[in-house]
Scaffold this motif. Structure first.
Motif, PDB file in Angstrom:
ATOM      1  N   ARG A 122       0.810  -1.217   0.000  1.00 32.98           N
ATOM      2  CA  ARG A 122       0.000   0.000   0.000  1.00 32.98           C
ATOM      3  C   ARG A 122       0.851   1.279   0.000  1.00 32.98           C
ATOM      4  O   ARG A 122       0.448   2.287  -0.587  1.00 32.98           O
ATOM      5  N   ARG A 123       2.020   1.272   0.632  1.00 27.71           N
ATOM      6  CA  ARG A 123       2.861   2.481   0.666  1.00 27.71           C
ATOM      7  C   ARG A 123       3.540   2.732  -0.679  1.00 27.71           C
ATOM      8  O   ARG A 123       3.833   3.876  -1.011  1.00 27.71           O
ATOM      9  N   ARG A 124       3.817   1.680  -1.418  1.00 29.63           N
ATOM     10  CA  ARG A 124       4.481   1.843  -2.708  1.00 29.63           C
ATOM     11  C   ARG A 124       3.532   2.362  -3.773  1.00 29.63           C
ATOM     12  O   ARG A 124       3.905   3.187  -4.604  1.00 29.63           O
ATOM     13  N   ALA A 125       2.305   1.859  -3.783  1.00 28.64           N
ATOM     14  CA  ALA A 125       1.335   2.251  -4.823  1.00 28.64           C
ATOM     15  C   ALA A 125      -0.051   2.338  -4.197  1.00 28.64           C
ATOM     16  O   ALA A 125      -0.887   1.439  -4.384  1.00 28.64           O
ATOM     17  N   PRO A 126      -0.348   3.393  -3.450  1.00 28.12           N
ATOM     18  CA  PRO A 126      -1.636   3.475  -2.736  1.00 28.12           C
ATOM     19  C   PRO A 126      -2.841   3.390  -3.660  1.00 28.12           C
ATOM     20  O   PRO A 126      -3.817   2.692  -3.349  1.00 28.12           O
ATOM     21  N   MET A 127      -2.786   4.104  -4.789  1.00 27.98           N
ATOM     22  CA  MET A 127      -3.949   4.136  -5.679  1.00 27.98           C
ATOM     23  C   MET A 127      -4.183   2.769  -6.329  1.00 27.98           C
ATOM     24  O   MET A 127      -5.329   2.294  -6.415  1.00 27.98           O
ATOM     25  N   VAL A 128      -3.128   2.125  -6.786  1.00 20.86           N
ATOM     26  CA  VAL A 128      -3.265   0.802  -7.427  1.00 20.86           C
ATOM     27  C   VAL A 128      -3.804  -0.215  -6.436  1.00 20.86           C
ATOM     28  O   VAL A 128      -4.718  -1.005  -6.751  1.00 20.86           O
ATOM     29  N   VAL A 129      -3.247  -0.207  -5.217  1.00 22.54           N
ATOM     30  CA  VAL A 129      -3.715  -1.143  -4.195  1.00 22.54           C
ATOM     31  C   VAL A 129      -5.191  -0.894  -3.879  1.00 22.54           C
ATOM     32  O   VAL A 129      -5.982  -1.841  -3.740  1.00 22.54           O
ATOM     33  N   ALA A 130      -5.581   0.382  -3.793  1.00 29.88           N
ATOM     34  CA  ALA A 130      -6.986   0.693  -3.504  1.00 29.88           C
ATOM     35  C   ALA A 130      -7.909   0.170  -4.591  1.00 29.88           C
ATOM     36  O   ALA A 130      -8.993  -0.364  -4.296  1.00 29.88           O
ATOM     37  N   VAL A 131      -7.507   0.319  -5.849  1.00 30.30           N
ATOM     38  CA  VAL A 131      -8.337  -0.170  -6.956  1.00 30.30           C
ATOM     39  C   VAL A 131      -8.469  -1.684  -6.912  1.00 30.30           C
ATOM     40  O   VAL A 131      -9.580  -2.247  -7.051  1.00 30.30           O
ATOM     41  N   VAL A 132      -7.363  -2.403  -6.670  1.00 29.89           N
ATOM     42  CA  VAL A 132      -7.384  -3.871  -6.680  1.00 29.89           C
ATOM     43  C   VAL A 132      -8.227  -4.406  -5.526  1.00 29.89           C
ATOM     44  O   VAL A 132      -9.151  -5.226  -5.738  1.00 29.89           O
TER      45      VAL A 132
ATOM     46  N   LEU B  11      -8.167   0.162   4.854  1.00 33.11           N
ATOM     47  CA  LEU B  11      -6.753   0.477   5.017  1.00 33.11           C
ATOM     48  C   LEU B  11      -6.206   1.179   3.784  1.00 33.11           C
ATOM     49  O   LEU B  11      -5.361   2.083   3.887  1.00 33.11           O
ATOM     50  N   ALA B  12      -6.695   0.794   2.611  1.00 41.71           N
ATOM     51  CA  ALA B  12      -6.258   1.449   1.378  1.00 41.71           C
ATOM     52  C   ALA B  12      -6.693   2.918   1.347  1.00 41.71           C
ATOM     53  O   ALA B  12      -5.931   3.806   0.938  1.00 41.71           O
TER      54      ALA B  12
ATOM     55  N   TYR C 128      -7.329   4.792   3.986  1.00 45.07           N
ATOM     56  CA  TYR C 128      -6.489   5.463   4.980  1.00 45.07           C
ATOM     57  C   TYR C 128      -5.128   5.834   4.378  1.00 45.07           C
ATOM     58  O   TYR C 128      -4.614   6.941   4.578  1.00 45.07           O
ATOM     59  N   THR C 129      -4.541   4.904   3.622  1.00 48.27           N
ATOM     60  CA  THR C 129      -3.215   5.142   3.052  1.00 48.27           C
ATOM     61  C   THR C 129      -3.257   6.251   2.006  1.00 48.27           C
ATOM     62  O   THR C 129      -2.332   7.069   1.918  1.00 48.27           O
ATOM     63  N   ILE C 130      -4.310   6.284   1.194  1.00 45.02           N
ATOM     64  CA  ILE C 130      -4.437   7.358   0.194  1.00 45.02           C
ATOM     65  C   ILE C 130      -4.475   8.715   0.892  1.00 45.02           C
ATOM     66  O   ILE C 130      -3.792   9.668   0.491  1.00 45.02           O
ATOM     67  N   ALA C 131      -5.286   8.832   1.945  1.00 43.13           N
ATOM     68  CA  ALA C 131      -5.392  10.103   2.667  1.00 43.13           C
ATOM     69  C   ALA C 131      -4.084  10.466   3.368  1.00 43.13           C
ATOM     70  O   ALA C 131      -3.768  11.641   3.543  1.00 43.13           O
ATOM     71  N   ASP C 132      -3.319   9.447   3.738  1.00 44.86           N
ATOM     72  CA  ASP C 132      -2.088   9.692   4.489  1.00 44.86           C
ATOM     73  C   ASP C 132      -0.895  10.017   3.594  1.00 44.86           C
ATOM     74  O   ASP C 132      -0.118  10.938   3.886  1.00 44.86           O
ATOM     75  N   LEU C 133      -0.757   9.330   2.466  1.00 50.23           N
ATOM     76  CA  LEU C 133       0.476   9.405   1.696  1.00 50.23           C
ATOM     77  C   LEU C 133       0.358  10.045   0.317  1.00 50.23           C
ATOM     78  O   LEU C 133       1.370  10.504  -0.226  1.00 50.23           O
ATOM     79  N   SER C 134      -0.814  10.094  -0.256  1.00 49.74           N
ATOM     80  CA  SER C 134      -0.931  10.571  -1.635  1.00 49.74           C
ATOM     81  C   SER C 134      -0.859  12.087  -1.715  1.00 49.74           C
ATOM     82  O   SER C 134      -1.213  12.793  -0.754  1.00 49.74           O
ATOM     83  N   PRO C 135      -0.421  12.618  -2.874  1.00 46.66           N
ATOM     84  CA  PRO C 135      -0.423  14.073  -3.072  1.00 46.66           C
ATOM     85  C   PRO C 135      -1.838  14.624  -2.997  1.00 46.66           C
ATOM     86  O   PRO C 135      -2.825  13.893  -3.115  1.00 46.66           O
ATOM     87  N   THR C 136      -1.927  15.932  -2.834  1.00 44.71           N
ATOM     88  CA  THR C 136      -3.228  16.572  -2.632  1.00 44.71           C
ATOM     89  C   THR C 136      -4.196  16.277  -3.762  1.00 44.71           C
ATOM     90  O   THR C 136      -5.366  15.928  -3.536  1.00 44.71           O
TER      91      THR C 136
ATOM     92  N   ARG D  85      -5.525  12.778  -3.596  1.00 43.97           N
ATOM     93  CA  ARG D  85      -6.468  12.599  -2.479  1.00 43.97           C
ATOM     94  C   ARG D  85      -7.836  13.161  -2.834  1.00 43.97           C
ATOM     95  O   ARG D  85      -8.868  12.534  -2.563  1.00 43.97           O
ATOM     96  N   LEU D  86      -7.848  14.355  -3.431  1.00 44.42           N
ATOM     97  CA  LEU D  86      -9.129  14.966  -3.782  1.00 44.42           C
ATOM     98  C   LEU D  86      -9.821  14.199  -4.907  1.00 44.42           C
ATOM     99  O   LEU D  86     -11.046  14.026  -4.900  1.00 44.42           O
ATOM    100  N   ALA D  87      -9.047  13.745  -5.882  1.00 39.59           N
ATOM    101  CA  ALA D  87      -9.639  12.988  -6.991  1.00 39.59           C
ATOM    102  C   ALA D  87     -10.174  11.644  -6.529  1.00 39.59           C
ATOM    103  O   ALA D  87     -11.124  11.095  -7.129  1.00 39.59           O
ATOM    104  N   ALA D  88      -9.584  11.084  -5.466  1.00 33.79           N
ATOM    105  CA  ALA D  88     -10.016   9.767  -4.999  1.00 33.79           C
ATOM    106  C   ALA D  88     -11.355   9.813  -4.276  1.00 33.79           C
ATOM    107  O   ALA D  88     -12.058   8.794  -4.207  1.00 33.79           O
ATOM    108  N   ILE D  89     -11.732  10.973  -3.736  1.00 32.17           N
ATOM    109  CA  ILE D  89     -12.960  11.038  -2.930  1.00 32.17           C
ATOM    110  C   ILE D  89     -14.200  10.613  -3.728  1.00 32.17           C
ATOM    111  O   ILE D  89     -14.958   9.730  -3.278  1.00 32.17           O
TER     112      ILE D  89
END
Length: 367
Positions: free
Chosen positions: A51-61, A83-84, A86-94, A97-101
């Motif tokens: 999840r720390r290496r690729a938060p968005m990819v892990v969240a999608v899978v 957990l995915a 949580y990781t997006i909100a914690d580690l991803s660029p702004t 994070r906004l696009a993921a909502i």
């Protein structure tokens, strides 16, 4: 830092194992589910290890796997997707994070609508995902705050080191000026003493008075410089002399005494109206005059000196002689004078005088 990295990897590993057990365990016990449902459970949980290496990819899978799995098997909570998020909100660029909502809202809504969940489940899942996102944002803010505090501490430490270095340089300049001027004058007077004793006993007494006065003045100045190296609780005389009088301070008011002790024929002139200036400027002017007079006595081969203080929008100090001077450039004396002037926002020029000899000119802007 290496130990902190190992602890972080251990925590990530424990979380991944916990998510896998919480997701796949209920699929195995008490009655094992079909292999493809177990496979979906593994796909919805195992990828959180990365999840720390690729938060968005892990969240999608994990999100896609969980959305498919809940059609047949409903877990207590979608731990992997939570957990995915949580990781997006914690580690991803702004922007991520906004696009993921909206994507998260749509994915959670679809995974609840297709199985026909009730309103209570909607509220539970909505609260869980909002909490996961909020916790991730809070962790990110806490980490940013900690980094900001660490940066402030680093800057304060650098400022402290710079201040210590500046104070050390100032003390070195003061020691140089005091020792060079006072000891040099005492040596000159002492060398002349035996000659004067034989030829003019009355004048000899004045010579020895000058030596004694110069020595006392040097001791007072040295005591003032050394006091800066002590803290008030270390004993000694940190701020006051033995008789309760304040230690010597290099000020404009002390220039006449400095000129008198120099042993030179100094003509002092003041142009304009004197007015209060910063103590740092007063100290710089005093030390510059002191060093310039010392250079005249050591190098110029003359006793005639002109000291001029000009008060206008700036304070200009000129020390001029008609001798040969030390020459432009080297030596700690001229370098120290330039540093003193620069420290107070002033400038200093040293070189051949307008009518021969040597000229030192310092200028300080007045507020």
């Amino acid at each position: 830092m290496f130990a902190a990295g190992r602890v972080g990897r251990a925590v990530d590993g424990a979380l991944a194992v916990g998510v896998v057990l919480a997701t796949v365990g209920p699929l195995l016990l008490p009655d094992p589910k079909p292999w493809w449902i177990i496979g979906l459970g593994l796909l919805a949980s195992v990828p959180v290890w990365w999840r720390r290496r690729a938060p968005m990819v892990v969240a999608v899978v994990v999100g896609a796997a969980m959305s498919v799995m809940v059609t047949w098997e409903k877990p207590f909570l979608p731990f992997g997707p939570l957990l995915a998020v949580y990781t997006i909100a914690d580690l991803s660029p702004t922007w991520k994070r906004l696009a993921a909502i909206p994507v998260i809202v749509a994915a959670v809504g679809i995974s609840l609508v297709l199985p026909g969940e009730d309103d209570e489940t909607f509220r539970l899942m909505g609260t869980a995902f909002v909490a996961a996102y909020a916790l991730g944002t809070s962790a990110r803010a806490s980490r940013s705050r900690a980094a900001e505090l660490a940066e402030r501490a680093r800057r304060r430490e650098q400022e402290h080191i710079a201040a210590v270095a500046e104070e050390r340089t100032r003390i070195a300049r003061d020691m140089h000026d005091i020792v060079t001027h006072s000891v040099g004058l005492m040596v000159v007077q002492a060398e002349a003493g035996p000659v004067v004793v034989r030829s003019d006993p009355d004048r000899a007494e004045a010579v020895f008075d000058v030596i004694a006065g110069t020595g006392r003045g040097a001791l007072a100045e040295l005591r003032g410089v050394l006091a800066a190296l002590r803290s008030p609780g270390e004993g000694g005389v940190p701020a006051w002399g033995h008789a309760g009088e304040s230690l010597f301070q290099p000020r404009l008011a002390n220039l006449p005494a400095l000129v008198e002790r120099s042993g030179l024929d100094v003509v002092s002139t003041t142009v304009g109206t004197p007015r209060p200036v910063a103590e740092s400027v007063e100290a710089a002017v005093y030390r510059i005059v002191q060093e310039a007079l010392t250079n005249v006595r050591k190098h110029a081969g003359t006793r005639a000196v002109r000291l001029t203080l000009t008060w206008r929008e700036s304070l200009t100090v000129e020390i001029a002689d008609d001798g040969r001077g030390p020459g432009e450039g080297g030596g700690y004396g001229l370098a120290g004078m330039r540093e003193r002037a620069a420290t107070c926002g002033g400038t200093l020029r040293a070189g051949a005088g307008r009518n021969g000899g040597f000229l030192v000119e310092a200028e300080f802007l007045l507020e």
